[in-house]
Design an enzyme around this catalytic site. Structure first.
Site, PDB file in Angstrom:
ATOM      1  N   HIS A 236       0.830  -1.209   0.000  1.00 58.15           N
ATOM      2  CA  HIS A 236       0.000   0.000   0.000  1.00 58.15           C
ATOM      3  C   HIS A 236       0.873   1.271   0.000  1.00 58.15           C
ATOM      4  CE1 HIS A 236      -2.898  -3.134   0.825  1.00 58.15           C
ATOM      5  NE2 HIS A 236      -2.138  -3.509   1.837  1.00 58.15           N
TER       6      HIS A 236
ATOM      7  N   GLU B 243      -2.137   0.252   7.968  1.00 53.53           N
ATOM      8  CA  GLU B 243      -1.253  -0.793   7.455  1.00 53.53           C
ATOM      9  C   GLU B 243      -0.111  -0.198   6.642  1.00 53.53           C
ATOM     10  OE1 GLU B 243      -3.120  -3.638   4.885  1.00 53.53           O
ATOM     11  OE2 GLU B 243      -1.229  -4.674   4.477  1.00 53.53           O
TER      12      GLU B 243
ATOM     13  N   GLU C 248       2.144 -11.738   5.607  1.00 51.27           N
ATOM     14  CA  GLU C 248       1.045 -11.101   6.347  1.00 51.27           C
ATOM     15  C   GLU C 248       1.415 -11.247   7.819  1.00 51.27           C
ATOM     16  OE1 GLU C 248      -1.542  -9.352   5.542  1.00 51.27           O
ATOM     17  OE2 GLU C 248      -2.219  -9.923   3.532  1.00 51.27           O
TER      18      GLU C 248
HETATM   19 ZN    ZN Z   1      -1.964  -5.296   2.758  1.00 52.40          ZN
END
Ligand code: ZN
Length: 220
Positions: free
Chosen positions: A16, A54, A185
């Protein structure tokens, strides 16, 4: 730890970007995502319940992993220069890894599951593989990352994959990679206990050291 052979290049891909949310049209345009599919250029990512984004997490984590790897003589290339820009799109991120001739490409993310109690990390890799690099090398990279994180005492996911590993056919960055690649993750930002760790500098350093050790184990 073992000495790292010289001349190794690692691409770190912090998920992102800080400007994505305010550039919806740019971010939502469709780009090639591999396997004949298209996906949005990029997404905004998730956040903790307290609003820690995030994109900020992945950027800070990338800086810490970069520092740990460069201290061991590894050349690190980033897919974005800061946390105030837009994108780049997933296909561009993959191209940066491919064009750098990376020995390993590691994408950094955190998840946002609202399932009660869902927590823990998992490592995604492209499956079924679309080229040789996505085969044994990427699986070995994913396993080394998993082992580094388990060795640091981090819990494997309670809700995705098996034993911290998740084969995926729908992640554009992995599908388009011609280098060994995996996506971490780190944890579930919507889980209050895990969010507290992900939000703390000490917690992020723990993740960074674990990921760096996983990368070094793969390179070694
Ligand atoms: Zn992500």
């Amino acid at each position: 730890m073992k000495a790292v052979p010289g001349g190794k290049v690692v691409v770190l891909d912090p998920g992102h970007n800080g400007g994505n949310a305010s550039h919806a049209a740019e971010i939502n345009r469709l780009v090639p995502a591999g396997r004949g599919r298209s996906k949005p250029c990029n997404t905004t990512g998730t956040a903790t319940g307290n609003g820690y984004a995030e994109h900020a997490f992945t950027w800070d984590l990338a800086m810490r992993v970069r520092d740990a790897l460069t201290a061991r003589g590894v050349k690190v290339v980033l897919t974005r220069p800061d946390n105030t820009g837009v994108g780049p799109c997933v296909d561009r991120r993959a191209a940066i890894g491919n064009d750098s001739g990376a020995d390993a490409v590691v994408s950094l993310h955190a998840d946002g599951s609202t399932t009660a109690g869902a927590h823990g990390f998992h490592i995604a890799y492209s499956a079924p593989p679309l080229n040789d690099a996505q085969g044994e090398p990427s699986l070995r990279l994913a396993r080394s990352l998993r082992d580094g994180m388990v060795a640091a005492g981090l819990a494997t996911s309670t809700y995705i994959g098996k034993q911290g590993l998740s084969p995926r056919d729908d992640l554009g960055g992995l599908n388009l990679s011609t280098r060994p690649a995996a996506l971490v993750e780190c944890g579930n930002m919507r889980d209050p206990a895990e969010a507290a760790v992900l939000s703390s500098a000490a917690g992020r350093q723990r993740y960074a050291d674990a990921i760096a050790n996983g990368v070094l184990g793969y390179l070694g």
